[in-house]
Every structure is written in C-alpha cells, then in structure tokens.
Design an enzyme around this catalytic site. Structure first.
Site, mmCIF file in Angstrom:
data_model
loop_
_atom_site.group_PDB
_atom_site.id
_atom_site.type_symbol
_atom_site.label_atom_id
_atom_site.label_comp_id
_atom_site.label_asym_id
_atom_site.label_seq_id
_atom_site.Cartn_x
_atom_site.Cartn_y
_atom_site.Cartn_z
ATOM 1 N N LEU A 18 1.178 -1.516 0.188
ATOM 2 C CA LEU A 18 -0.176 0.187 0.148
ATOM 3 C C LEU A 18 0.652 1.327 0.025
ATOM 4 O O LEU A 18 1.731 0.931 0.568
ATOM 5 C CB LEU A 18 -0.796 -0.483 1.260
ATOM 6 C CG LEU A 18 -1.716 -1.302 1.578
ATOM 7 C CD1 LEU A 18 -3.037 -1.652 2.429
ATOM 8 C CD2 LEU A 18 -1.889 -1.656 -0.043
ATOM 9 N N ARG A 25 2.399 14.956 6.205
ATOM 10 C CA ARG A 25 3.072 15.933 7.322
ATOM 11 C C ARG A 25 4.383 15.407 6.878
ATOM 12 O O ARG A 25 5.349 15.611 7.840
ATOM 13 C CB ARG A 25 2.977 14.222 8.954
ATOM 14 C CG ARG A 25 1.988 15.203 9.348
ATOM 15 C CD ARG A 25 1.345 13.735 10.804
ATOM 16 N NE ARG A 25 0.756 13.125 9.835
ATOM 17 C CZ ARG A 25 1.038 11.622 11.350
ATOM 18 N NH1 ARG A 25 1.369 11.532 12.263
ATOM 19 N NH2 ARG A 25 0.791 10.033 10.214
ATOM 20 N N GLN A 87 -5.624 3.996 -6.769
ATOM 21 C CA GLN A 87 -6.583 4.133 -5.595
ATOM 22 C C GLN A 87 -7.000 5.893 -5.893
ATOM 23 O O GLN A 87 -6.486 6.710 -5.308
ATOM 24 C CB GLN A 87 -5.788 4.015 -4.269
ATOM 25 C CG GLN A 87 -7.394 3.313 -2.900
ATOM 26 C CD GLN A 87 -7.012 3.454 -1.454
ATOM 27 O OE1 GLN A 87 -5.495 3.372 -1.326
ATOM 28 N NE2 GLN A 87 -7.517 3.274 -1.012
ATOM 29 N N GLY A 116 3.828 0.804 2.233
ATOM 30 C CA GLY A 116 5.665 1.757 1.705
ATOM 31 C C GLY A 116 5.802 2.499 2.471
ATOM 32 O O GLY A 116 7.226 2.601 1.980
ATOM 33 N N ASP A 117 5.773 2.736 3.728
ATOM 34 C CA ASP A 117 6.277 3.972 4.281
ATOM 35 C C ASP A 117 6.624 2.619 6.336
ATOM 36 O O ASP A 117 6.749 3.603 6.637
ATOM 37 C CB ASP A 117 5.299 4.585 5.096
ATOM 38 C CG ASP A 117 4.181 4.859 5.925
ATOM 39 O OD1 ASP A 117 4.048 3.071 5.807
ATOM 40 O OD2 ASP A 117 3.326 5.088 5.967
ATOM 41 N N GLY A 150 -2.839 0.738 17.709
ATOM 42 C CA GLY A 150 -3.947 -0.672 17.552
ATOM 43 C C GLY A 150 -3.121 -1.807 19.135
ATOM 44 O O GLY A 150 -2.256 -2.053 18.367
ATOM 45 N N ASN A 179 -0.035 -3.414 17.278
ATOM 46 C CA ASN A 179 -0.547 -4.248 15.452
ATOM 47 C C ASN A 179 0.604 -2.751 14.753
ATOM 48 O O ASN A 179 0.705 -2.170 14.543
ATOM 49 C CB ASN A 179 -1.874 -3.801 15.463
ATOM 50 C CG ASN A 179 -2.484 -3.732 13.995
ATOM 51 O OD1 ASN A 179 -1.522 -5.381 13.308
ATOM 52 N ND2 ASN A 179 -3.140 -3.871 13.143
ATOM 53 N N ARG A 325 33.764 9.445 -7.478
ATOM 54 C CA ARG A 325 32.599 9.042 -8.409
ATOM 55 C C ARG A 325 32.133 8.177 -9.095
ATOM 56 O O ARG A 325 33.171 7.087 -9.459
ATOM 57 C CB ARG A 325 32.035 10.720 -8.714
ATOM 58 C CG ARG A 325 32.704 11.852 -8.194
ATOM 59 C CD ARG A 325 31.950 12.736 -8.711
ATOM 60 N NE ARG A 325 32.614 13.608 -9.543
ATOM 61 C CZ ARG A 325 32.245 14.197 -10.607
ATOM 62 N NH1 ARG A 325 31.092 13.588 -10.879
ATOM 63 N NH2 ARG A 325 32.923 14.443 -11.059
ATOM 64 N N ASN A 369 52.280 7.371 -11.719
ATOM 65 C CA ASN A 369 52.841 8.076 -10.618
ATOM 66 C C ASN A 369 52.071 9.960 -10.987
ATOM 67 O O ASN A 369 52.773 10.098 -12.076
ATOM 68 C CB ASN A 369 53.957 8.290 -9.634
ATOM 69 C CG ASN A 369 53.368 9.161 -8.581
ATOM 70 O OD1 ASN A 369 53.422 8.682 -7.438
ATOM 71 N ND2 ASN A 369 53.678 10.646 -8.716
#
Length: 456
Positions: A18, A25, A87, A116-117, A150, A179, A325, A369
């Site tokens: 989900l 927030r 959704q 997903g969090d 919960g 929960n 990098r 070098n």
C-alpha cells in the site's frame, strides 16, 4: 486436513504494498514512499524485502504521486511480475487492499499486505508471518510506549481482536502487544472478508483490521506473530525518517563489522543500501557511502571520504578527504590520497595519486604516479574526452593534461607542464615557458608601485 506451516510456505505468494498516501506530515512535494533511507526509497526497501520471499506476484497500490510511485515500483521490482493499481480515493487500509484486487485476479495462494512507509521490515520476519498457522496472520510487536497503536488482544486460541487506541478500555490500553498493520492470509479468504467490512467509524473508512473480528466470527483461526519494535517503525514525517535512517545505519554497520570490517568510529560512517564490504576492510571516521560502492578485501578508506558508484581493490588505500564518483575503479595496492577526486577513471594496480588532483575520464597504468595538482582537463564545454597514462609513467606536480591525450608507458612529464599533444613511451615532456630572472628588478618594481599608490 489441517494445513501446516511447511505446506503453507510452499504455496504461491502475492505481495500487496500500500503506497497511496499523500504523507502530508512530510511537508514535501515528493510522495512519502519515495523519500530515501540509505540512498534507496522507502518503497524500494519494502519491495526488496518482499522480493526476498520470491513472490509470484507483486501489486503496488498508488494514489498520491501515482506516476512517480509506479515508476519507482517498476524500477525496483526486478523480474517479479508487477501490477500497479490506482486507488483514486483513499478510504482506509481495507479499501486500499480492495483496490489491489485486479492484480490478484485468478491468484490462488497467500497474500502478504505491506506498507510502503515501513522500510525496516526484514524478510526473515515476513517469512515467519507467511508460514505461521491461522487463516489470518497479523504481525505485531511489544512496546513500552503503546499509546496510539492498535492493541492485539490475544487469548488462548490466538488473536481475538484488534482494538484501536481510541476505542480501548483502560484494561486494553495496558496491553503492550501492538499491531503493525502487516497481515497475511489466503487470497480468497482476505478478499471475502474485506467485502464484508463496513465503514462503521467517524472517518467513514474501511479498516483492514476489521477482518480479524469477521474471521473469528466465522470460526477461523487468527494468529499473531511478533517481531521487533524497531522493524515495525513507520515513517510519517522527517523526524521519523531520520529515526529510521539511524536504525538502518546501526544495523548495517553492525553487520559489516561482524563480517570482518573495522570501523574506528562506527556512528560517523554512513553506508548505502547496496554497499559491499569485504574482510579486513578499514573505514575511517566521517566517511559517507553513496550507492554502488564495493570495497574488496583489505581495502582501506581513511577519514572524511565520500564514495559513490566506485570499486576499491584489495590492499588499496583511499583518503583522507578523497572523493570517488561514478565509474571510478581503484586497483589493488593503489594509493589515492587527500583531496583527490576521481570520476570514470580506472587506476591499474599500484598506481598513485597521492594528493590534490582531479582525475576524470582517464585510464592510469600500473605503477604510474600522478604528482600533486595533476588535472585531466576532460571537458571542453560540450564533450567529455579521455586521458590515457601508461604503466610506470610519472606526471610531475601541477600538470594539466588537455584531453584527449595519451602519455606512453615510462614517460616523464616535467613539473608545471600543460600538455596538448601525446607523449611517447619513455619520453621526457616539458610544456612550460623558460624562466627569465632579472637581478635587482624586484626592488625597482616595488619602488615604482609604491610611488603609484601614493600618487593615487
């Protein structure tokens, strides 16, 4: 016939994640699940844990930022069959799982519901949940600070019900089993129960947790599987994001040290989600790893280095204050010293760039070098060009190499040179103007400048 944990673990598995929430927030234009921990999105972490279970299907439910979240899901899913379901209206966790139904069409097996969090969940914990007994299995945790969670009401026959914090009696509020929201069940059972869930709450939402009471009312067995509180931590704001990063980093550092790496100040070392560290590696304080770094056995990274998309060979030493990098490969027994930056460059075994150099888009031969202040001038404003330096070549201090250019094996480039042409092997190259010295002129110059200043 009663199904055993062994037989259940052999059943096909679908994972529903989900990831539709707006995450207000977080105070961010970026969807919440795309915020990163250790260089990987939270959604990427959750998909990684799910992939370790070898699921037959993966369904990600999107909402806020659907296009970006769907793209991240596709990038992370690998070879697992993925369906992205949207959704459009968020009406609770139960409603979100129902939105995943198209991705479960025709599926026969177990469904694992994740979020997903919650990026810290371990695949081992999820495997225990999937293999546990019961038509419905709920993942929980013990905590000394249960407020807001919960509560899991567990009796002699397993999990009896889940009580939301606001609805709990004083006795239920004292329960420390909470929960996590993660659940596993047979696909048909779960979707059948969700079809009976009613939005009987002030928010008018469909709660996934209501399936527990519905299952018990139908005589189904429901069990609770417990995991660690740290694993279950969800992320709703930047403070919780930082806390999750801290937990992840502590676990990754411990794993690296137990596998044979030395960290002189572990708390100041920041690893990436895919950092690979061999045995007898030493890592100095305040070192930051971006994605894609491999340290082979016996490599040494001194303090205050920043590494990303690079490989450091056995016995090589990097830093302090070095930056490697994308595409940098440091061969065995090389020495990359302080304030050296390298990008898209291969250092053959035994090559050295001891200090104060930029080496980009280059190939440095074995034992070559590079003196202090060496710069490969690789970019002309439009295109990147390569520099090739042969084995055993010596590049004097403060040399600029204007790419594309080749310096042959064993060549010697004099200090302060600016090279624009290739140098053959074993040749001496000098590319600087001849020094001119004029005795006594310094005193006369000072007098002239002083007079001008006074006149002004």
């Amino acid at each position: 016939m009663t199904e055993t944990a062994e037989s259940r673990s052999a059943r096909p598995l679908a994972v529903v994640i989900l990831a539709a929430g707006a995450g207000t927030r977080m105070r961010s234009d970026r969807p919440k699940v795309l915020h990163q921990i250790a260089g990987l999105s939270m959604l990427g972490h959750v998909i990684g844990a799910a992939r370790a279970l070898a699921p037959a299907r993966l369904v990600v439910v999107t909402g806020h930022g659907a296009e970006a979240v769907g793209a991240e899901a596709r990038a992370s899913a690998g070879d697992v069959a993925l369906t992205v379901c949207h959704q459009a209206e968020q009406r609770g966790t139960g409603h979100a799982v129902l939105a995943a139904a198209p991705g479960l069409d025709g599926f026969e097996g177990d469904v694992l519901v994740l979020y997903g969090d919650t990026p810290l969940l371990r695949s081992e914990t999820l495997a225990r949940l999937v293999a546990a007994e019961g038509a419905l299995r709920v993942l929980g945790f013990e905590t000394n600070a249960p407020a807001g969670y919960g509560r899991l009401v567990i009796g002699a026959e397993g999990l009896e019900r889940i009580v939301e914090a606001n609805d709990a009696t004083p006795e239920e509020q004292a329960i420390t089993a909470c929960n996590s929201g993660v659940m596993a069940a047979d696909a048909g059972v779960l979707l059948g129960l969700l079809a009976k869930v009613e939005p009987a709450n002030a928010q008018g939402e469909y709660y996934l947790t209501d399936t527990v009471a519905l299952a018990r009312a139908q005589g189904m067995a429901v069990s609770a599987v417990m995991g660690s509180e740290a694993e279950m931590q969800g992320v709703n704001d930047r403070v919780q994001l930082a806390a999750a990063e801290t937990i992840w980093q502590a676990g990754a550092r411990e794993a690296a040290m137990r596998a044979g790496a030395t960290m002189r100040d572990p708390a100041s070392v920041f690893l990436a989600h895919d950092t690979t560290i061999g045995r007898d590696v030493e890592i100095g304080p305040n070192t930051v790893f971006g994605p894609g770094v491999v340290l082979e056995d016996g490599a040494r990274v001194e303090a205050f280095c920043h590494l990303e998309q690079c490989r450091i060979g056995s016995g090589a030493s990097v830093g302090p204050f070095a930056r490697l990098r994308g595409g940098a490969v440091v061969g065995s027994d090389c020495r990359i010293g302080n304030f050296v930056e390298a990008k898209n460059t291969i250092f053959a075994p035994g090559a050295k760039a001891a200090h104060l150099s930029y080496v980009g888009d280059a190939e440095i031969g074995a034992g070559a070098n590079l003196g202090a202040g060496t710069i490969t001038c690789n970019y002309d404003g439009f295109t990147k060009h390569r520099t090739e330096i042969g084995a055993g070549a010596f590049i004097g201090t403060n040399t600029a190499l204007i790419a594309p250019i080749t310096v042959g094996p064993g060549a010697y480039v004099a200090t302060g040179s600016v090279l624009t042409e290739d140098v053959p092997g074993d040749a001496l190259a000098l590319a600087r103007t001849r020094q001119v010295t004029k005795p006594g002129r310094a005193a006369r110059l000072r007098a002239l400048l002083s007079a001008r200043k006074k006149g002004a």
